[in-house]
Structure formats: structure tokens, C-alpha cells
Scaffold this active site. Structure first.
Site, PDB file in Angstrom:
ATOM      1  N   LYS A   1      64.379  30.256  34.247  1.00 33.27           N
ATOM      2  CA  LYS A   1      64.015  31.595  33.785  1.00 33.27           C
ATOM      3  C   LYS A   1      64.950  32.095  32.691  1.00 33.27           C
ATOM      4  CE  LYS A   1      60.363  32.082  36.319  1.00 33.27           C
ATOM      5  NZ  LYS A   1      59.023  32.075  35.676  1.00 33.27           N
TER       6      LYS A   1
ATOM      7  N   TYR B   1      65.909  27.390  39.543  1.00 32.15           N
ATOM      8  CA  TYR B   1      64.935  28.421  39.192  1.00 32.15           C
ATOM      9  C   TYR B   1      65.531  29.403  38.177  1.00 32.15           C
ATOM     10  CZ  TYR B   1      61.706  32.347  39.753  1.00 32.15           C
ATOM     11  OH  TYR B   1      60.819  33.358  39.530  1.00 32.15           O
TER      12      TYR B   1
ATOM     13  N   SER C   1      58.903  36.238  33.860  1.00 33.33           N
ATOM     14  CA  SER C   1      60.202  35.613  34.057  1.00 33.33           C
ATOM     15  C   SER C   1      60.659  35.978  35.469  1.00 33.33           C
ATOM     16  CB  SER C   1      61.183  36.080  32.973  1.00 33.33           C
ATOM     17  OG  SER C   1      62.467  35.584  33.191  1.00 33.33           O
TER      18      SER C   1
END
Length: 295
Positions: free
Chosen positions: A156, A152, A138
């Protein structure tokens, strides 16, 4: 580091970055590693690292049918997968308002659905054997968000929620699940591997341009050592109760703690308002959810 237990690993995205470091670390202590790559030449280079123990497979993790086939092939031709590490992914940099939705969808397709597809393909084999360890790379951005990488971080955060729930679902089958949250490591993530959304709105220049410049200048000089990250990940495989979250790097510890503290501040400051929305006779959610560490 020594490890008397031989394991078979499947790691996605071993051609560079943390994926390659994780694969190298496992190979160096005698494990067998099946690693996925996108190009044949990367596959040949990977297998040359440890002939007979390094096995390359071509795979695009966004191709669900191919994911199932590769996992089946590794199980049959390499060995029962003891450890699976979902590493394949990339970073998308850009202010949210400037980021095309097509780029956001592509980010989720690889980082979230690619991870989901591979984990889902591996689980039936581990469940049948009643053992195994699933890990996914992650990010500290999955536990604390930062401006300029909203897409992004969103991807995650989704990976974090997925893994935490899956870990509780499969704990009774002897399967451990760990999310790896690296900080800034000396890989190509912020360099050639980074996808950058085009700039279009001058209003964000004051906030974002220094962030972009700092990230570019720091590329290649990051704090984290990928080889040490690999050693840390390998070490938790030996634990009877491995962590559900493995934060790597002092920068990640500092920033994740600050992000969590900010959430705690909101919980405390607005507790009375939060409680005000209950029915007086409503049913509370049961707390008896089994720990991911059980089994």
C-alpha cells in the site's frame, strides 16, 4: 444523497467488501457501473442489482492483456469511463521474517501491479477527453505501518507513491487522482479474505499472537460502515479540487496522524545531520512541481 450528474464508473473487485459498497452507492444514485469480478456467478449477481446499469466483467487484474481488453470493452460497450476505482486487492497477515517471498511477490502482483495495470489502461481514454477521476483503495497502512502486516503495508505504500506521482503528471489534463485510505471497516478483509502466513518462529509469539487474535475477534465488529465510506467517496467526486488523500474512519485518522507525527519527530531530531550531507554549492531540487489539483 442526490447527484444530478450521471457518470460511468469502472470499479475492480465488486463482489464483496468496499468494492461492492462503492458500486452499490453509485448505482443507488443513478450512475452506471461496470464492475469486475473473478467468477461468473458473482457477475450475474452484480448485474441483478441494477439491470441495464450494472455491467459485470470477468477480470484477473494480474493479467495485463486482459486488463487492457476489459477497459477497451467497457469504453466501447458501456460508455466513456468518468470514474475509475482500483479496488481489487487483499490482505496478507504475517511477521515479515516468517512470510515467504513468494507470498510477498503475490501480494505486490495484485495490490501494486494490478492497480498499476488498470490505472495505466484507463488513463489514455481520460487524457484524450481531458477529464476523469482515478481513485484507488489504499489503506491507512499505506501511510502508517503496523507489525504483523508488513507485506500488506509495503504494497500500500507503493500504491500511495504511485498515485501521488501520477496525480501530478496528469493534473494538466483535467484528471484528478485520489488515494482512499480506509481504517477498519466491517468487511471480510480480516476474515475469509485475509491470507495468513504460517507461524514458525516462537520468538515472535509474544508480539504477534495477540495481534492476530485481536484481528480475528474484531472481524465483523469493525468501526467503519462500508455504506458511509461509499457516500464519502461519492461526495468528493463533486468537488472542483478533490483530495489527493482521503482517509476514512476515525481510527485511521488517529493512527495515520500518530505515524506522521513520528516521522516529523525524526525529521526535527536529525535535521542537523540531514543537512550535513550537502555540497556547499549543490543545486536544490526545484519546488515548482504543479499541484495535482491544477487543471
Amino acid at each position: 444523497m442526490t447527484d444530478p450528474i450521471h457518470r460511468t464508473f469502472l470499479i475492480t473487485g465488486v463482489s464483496s467488501g468496499l468494492g461492492r459498497a462503492l458500486a452499490l452507492g453509485a448505482l443507488e444514485v443513478g450512475h452506471t457501473v461496470a464492475g469486475t469480478v473473478r467468477r461468473p456467478e458473482d457477475g450475474a449477481a452484480f448485474e441483478a442489482l441494477a439491470p441495464g446499469r450494472a455491467h459485470a466483467r470477468l477480470l484477473d487484474v494480474t493479467d495485463g492483456d486482459a486488463v487492457v481488453e476489459v477497459v477497451r470493452d467497457v469504453e466501447e460497450s458501456v460508455g466513456a469511463i468518468d470514474v475509475f476505482i482500483a479496488n481489487a486487492g487483499y490482505g496478507l497477515e504475517g511477521v515479515f521474517e516468517e512470510t515467504p517471498l513468494a507470498d510477498l511477490r503475490a501480494q505486490f502482483e495484485v495490490n501494486v501491479f494490478g492497480t498499476a495495470a488498470t490505472v495505466q489502461a484507463v488513463l489514455p481514454y481520460m487524457r484524450a477527453r481531458r477529464r476523469g477521476h482515478v481513485l484507488a483503495v489504499s489503506s491507512m497502512g499505506g501511510l502508517a505501518s503496523f507489525p504483523g502486516v508488513s507485506a500488506y503495508c509495503a504494497s500500500k505504500y507503493a500504491v500511495e507513491g504511485l498515485l501521488e506521482a501520477v496525480g501530478k503528471e496528469v493534473a494538466g489534463f483535467g484528471i484528478h487522482v485520489t488515494a482512499i485510505e480506509p481504517g477498519s471497516f466491517r468487511t471480510d478483509w480480516a476474515g475469509r479474505s485475509m491470507v495468513r502466513a504460517p507461524r514458525s518462529l516462537p520468538d515472535y509469539d509474544e508480539l504477534f499472537e495477540p495481534i492476530r487474535a485481536a484481528r480475528r475477534s474484531a472481524s465483523g465488529r469493525q468501526l467503519g460502515d462500508p455504506a458511509k465510506a461509499a457516500a464519502a467517496v461519492l461526495s468528493v467526486l463533486e468537488l472542483p479540487n478533490p483530495p489527493a488523500h482521503l482517509v476514512l474512519g476515525s481510527d485511521a485518522l488517529r493512527l495515520v496522524r500518530a505515524g506522521r507525527a513520528a516521522v516529523e519527530e525524526d525529521l526535527t531530531a536529525w535535521e542537523e545531520l540531514s543537512r550535513s550531507t550537502d555540497f556547499p554549492d549543490g543545486a536544490q531540487i526545484a519546488a515548482g512541481v504543479p499541484s495535482h489539483r491544477a487543471g
